[in-house]
Design a protein around this motif. Structure first.
Motif, PDB file in Angstrom:
ATOM      1  N   LEU A  21      16.629   4.296  24.005  1.00  0.00           N
ATOM      2  CA  LEU A  21      17.222   4.543  22.826  1.00  0.00           C
ATOM      3  C   LEU A  21      16.923   3.602  21.419  1.00  0.00           C
ATOM      4  N   LEU A  22      16.622   2.276  22.250  1.00  0.00           N
ATOM      5  CA  LEU A  22      16.457   1.136  21.218  1.00  0.00           C
ATOM      6  C   LEU A  22      15.195   1.210  20.561  1.00  0.00           C
ATOM      7  N   SER A  23      14.067   1.502  21.728  1.00  0.00           N
ATOM      8  CA  SER A  23      12.684   1.653  21.217  1.00  0.00           C
ATOM      9  C   SER A  23      12.682   2.593  20.151  1.00  0.00           C
ATOM     10  N   VAL A  24      13.165   3.914  20.440  1.00  0.00           N
ATOM     11  CA  VAL A  24      13.090   5.099  19.441  1.00  0.00           C
ATOM     12  C   VAL A  24      13.473   4.578  17.952  1.00  0.00           C
ATOM     13  N   GLY A  25      14.753   3.970  18.138  1.00  0.00           N
ATOM     14  CA  GLY A  25      15.375   3.495  16.753  1.00  0.00           C
ATOM     15  C   GLY A  25      14.698   2.547  16.165  1.00  0.00           C
ATOM     16  N   ALA A  26      13.895   1.522  16.998  1.00  0.00           N
ATOM     17  CA  ALA A  26      13.080   0.474  15.961  1.00  0.00           C
ATOM     18  C   ALA A  26      11.853   1.431  15.561  1.00  0.00           C
ATOM     19  N   TYR A  27      11.039   2.068  16.338  1.00  0.00           N
ATOM     20  CA  TYR A  27      10.150   2.868  15.884  1.00  0.00           C
ATOM     21  C   TYR A  27      10.366   3.625  14.503  1.00  0.00           C
ATOM     22  N   ALA A  28      11.680   4.315  14.448  1.00  0.00           N
ATOM     23  CA  ALA A  28      12.093   5.173  13.177  1.00  0.00           C
ATOM     24  C   ALA A  28      12.186   4.232  12.250  1.00  0.00           C
ATOM     25  N   ALA A  29      12.780   3.137  12.348  1.00  0.00           N
ATOM     26  CA  ALA A  29      13.098   2.219  11.232  1.00  0.00           C
ATOM     27  C   ALA A  29      12.080   1.535  10.620  1.00  0.00           C
ATOM     28  N   SER A  30      11.035   1.282  11.739  1.00  0.00           N
ATOM     29  CA  SER A  30       9.611   0.782  11.166  1.00  0.00           C
ATOM     30  C   SER A  30       8.648   1.718  10.203  1.00  0.00           C
ATOM     31  N   SER A  31       8.712   3.065  10.691  1.00  0.00           N
ATOM     32  CA  SER A  31       8.076   3.799   9.939  1.00  0.00           C
ATOM     33  C   SER A  31       8.705   4.135   8.753  1.00  0.00           C
ATOM     34  N   THR A  32       9.836   3.934   8.344  1.00  0.00           N
ATOM     35  CA  THR A  32      10.427   4.410   7.039  1.00  0.00           C
ATOM     36  C   THR A  32      10.513   3.381   5.934  1.00  0.00           C
ATOM     37  N   THR A  33      10.094   1.927   6.679  1.00  0.00           N
ATOM     38  CA  THR A  33       9.853   0.955   5.537  1.00  0.00           C
ATOM     39  C   THR A  33       8.402   0.618   5.383  1.00  0.00           C
ATOM     40  N   ASP A  34       8.056   0.066   4.123  1.00  0.00           N
ATOM     41  CA  ASP A  34       6.668  -0.368   3.749  1.00  0.00           C
ATOM     42  C   ASP A  34       6.367  -1.419   4.990  1.00  0.00           C
ATOM     43  N   LYS A  35       5.213  -0.961   5.621  1.00  0.00           N
ATOM     44  CA  LYS A  35       4.555  -2.127   6.552  1.00  0.00           C
ATOM     45  C   LYS A  35       3.458  -2.897   5.692  1.00  0.00           C
ATOM     46  N   VAL A  36       3.343  -4.244   6.243  1.00  0.00           N
ATOM     47  CA  VAL A  36       2.034  -4.609   5.695  1.00  0.00           C
ATOM     48  C   VAL A  36       0.877  -4.219   6.675  1.00  0.00           C
ATOM     49  N   SER A  37      -0.309  -3.559   6.268  1.00  0.00           N
ATOM     50  CA  SER A  37      -1.251  -3.120   6.716  1.00  0.00           C
ATOM     51  C   SER A  37      -2.008  -4.317   7.305  1.00  0.00           C
ATOM     52  N   ARG A  38      -2.417  -4.109   8.594  1.00  0.00           N
ATOM     53  CA  ARG A  38      -3.386  -5.274   8.872  1.00  0.00           C
ATOM     54  C   ARG A  38      -4.546  -5.115   8.434  1.00  0.00           C
ATOM     55  N   THR A  39      -5.201  -4.244   7.633  1.00  0.00           N
ATOM     56  CA  THR A  39      -6.450  -4.148   6.798  1.00  0.00           C
ATOM     57  C   THR A  39      -6.073  -4.039   5.419  1.00  0.00           C
ATOM     58  N   ALA A  40      -6.561  -5.030   4.802  1.00  0.00           N
ATOM     59  CA  ALA A  40      -6.096  -4.921   3.437  1.00  0.00           C
ATOM     60  C   ALA A  40      -6.708  -3.690   2.621  1.00  0.00           C
ATOM     61  N   LYS A  41      -6.011  -3.029   1.734  1.00  0.00           N
ATOM     62  CA  LYS A  41      -6.329  -1.808   0.958  1.00  0.00           C
ATOM     63  C   LYS A  41      -7.383  -2.405   0.152  1.00  0.00           C
ATOM     64  N   PRO A  42      -8.507  -1.529  -0.320  1.00  0.00           N
ATOM     65  CA  PRO A  42      -9.381  -1.912  -1.301  1.00  0.00           C
ATOM     66  C   PRO A  42      -8.760  -2.195  -2.842  1.00  0.00           C
ATOM     67  N   GLU A  43      -9.074  -2.915  -3.423  1.00  0.00           N
ATOM     68  CA  GLU A  43      -8.613  -3.141  -4.615  1.00  0.00           C
ATOM     69  C   GLU A  43      -9.791  -3.113  -5.651  1.00  0.00           C
ATOM     70  N   ILE A  44      -9.731  -1.714  -6.351  1.00  0.00           N
ATOM     71  CA  ILE A  44     -10.975  -1.366  -7.124  1.00  0.00           C
ATOM     72  C   ILE A  44     -10.609  -1.040  -8.501  1.00  0.00           C
ATOM     73  N   VAL A  45     -11.201  -1.768  -9.215  1.00  0.00           N
ATOM     74  CA  VAL A  45     -11.150  -1.505 -10.817  1.00  0.00           C
ATOM     75  C   VAL A  45     -11.821  -0.274 -11.303  1.00  0.00           C
ATOM     76  N   ILE A  46     -11.110   0.677 -11.674  1.00  0.00           N
ATOM     77  CA  ILE A  46     -11.677   1.851 -12.521  1.00  0.00           C
ATOM     78  C   ILE A  46     -11.659   1.542 -13.922  1.00  0.00           C
ATOM     79  N   ASP A  47     -13.054   1.655 -14.492  1.00  0.00           N
ATOM     80  CA  ASP A  47     -13.055   1.396 -15.897  1.00  0.00           C
ATOM     81  C   ASP A  47     -13.354   2.607 -16.536  1.00  0.00           C
ATOM     82  N   ARG A  48     -12.255   3.223 -16.930  1.00  0.00           N
ATOM     83  CA  ARG A  48     -12.246   4.717 -17.592  1.00  0.00           C
ATOM     84  C   ARG A  48     -12.573   4.591 -18.915  1.00  0.00           C
ATOM     85  N   SER A  49     -12.791   3.312 -19.471  1.00  0.00           N
ATOM     86  CA  SER A  49     -12.995   3.024 -20.986  1.00  0.00           C
ATOM     87  C   SER A  49     -14.531   3.557 -21.489  1.00  0.00           C
ATOM     88  N   LYS A  50     -15.370   3.921 -20.389  1.00  0.00           N
ATOM     89  CA  LYS A  50     -16.546   4.460 -20.628  1.00  0.00           C
ATOM     90  C   LYS A  50     -16.436   5.770 -21.385  1.00  0.00           C
TER      91      LYS A  50
END
Length: 160
Positions: A21-50
């Motif tokens: 029960l504790l492990s299921v509760g901990a998993y449910a709590a962690s999946s609803t909060t924002d987690k820090v990803s192990r792999t950084a998401k790409p930071e891409i600048v989109i230049d729509r001014s073109k």
């Protein structure tokens, strides 16, 4: 027939259930909060001014369906001869190419390569297509190719 458990067995059963029960509760709590990803998401600048416009579809839709759109566009163009610009690869490249080097490839900061590297998806579009928008060439007069005939040789010149 009723199963009788000793006090020691009951303690084991209760302990196992508590851990589950504790492990299921901990998993449910962690999946609803924002987690820090192990792999950084790409930071891409989109230049729509073109183009000064928004993308042809919403961002979430494009992230999920851009390949389906490109394949549909390919089929319409190649098999039916229908050419439109809305979902064409050429149109995407002209809008999303980096303002630094006018390319969608080159590093993980570039539009296509950044997301595809993050998602571990190969980019095979560039085997046939250019990753830069085609630059307009200034109009020049056509050149006329001239051919020079080979020097004439006499037949039998080597015979004495």
């Amino acid at each position: 027939m009723m199963l009788r458990l000793s006090n020691r067995m009951w303690k084991w059963v209760v302990s196992i259930l508590a851990v589950l029960l504790l492990s299921v509760g901990a998993y449910a709590a962690s999946s609803t909060t924002d987690k820090v990803s192990r792999t950084a998401k790409p930071e891409i600048v989109i230049d729509r001014s073109k183009s000064g416009e928004k993308c042809v579809e919403e961002t979430t839709f494009m992230r999920k369906n851009h390949m389906k759109l490109l394949m549909h566009q390919r089929d319409e163009t190649m098999h039916k001869g229908i050419r439109t610009e809305k979902h064409s690869l050429k149109n995407c490249i002209s809008c999303h190419a980096s303002s630094k080097d006018n390319n969608v490839l080159g590093s993980d900061e570039h539009f296509c390569q950044g997301c595809h590297t993050y998602a571990a998806v190969s980019l095979d579009c560039w085997e046939c297509h250019a990753s830069k928008p085609k630059q307009a060439q200034p109009a020049t007069a056509p050149t006329v190719a001239t051919t020079v005939p080979p020097p004439a040789t006499k037949v039998g010149a080597d015979i004495k």
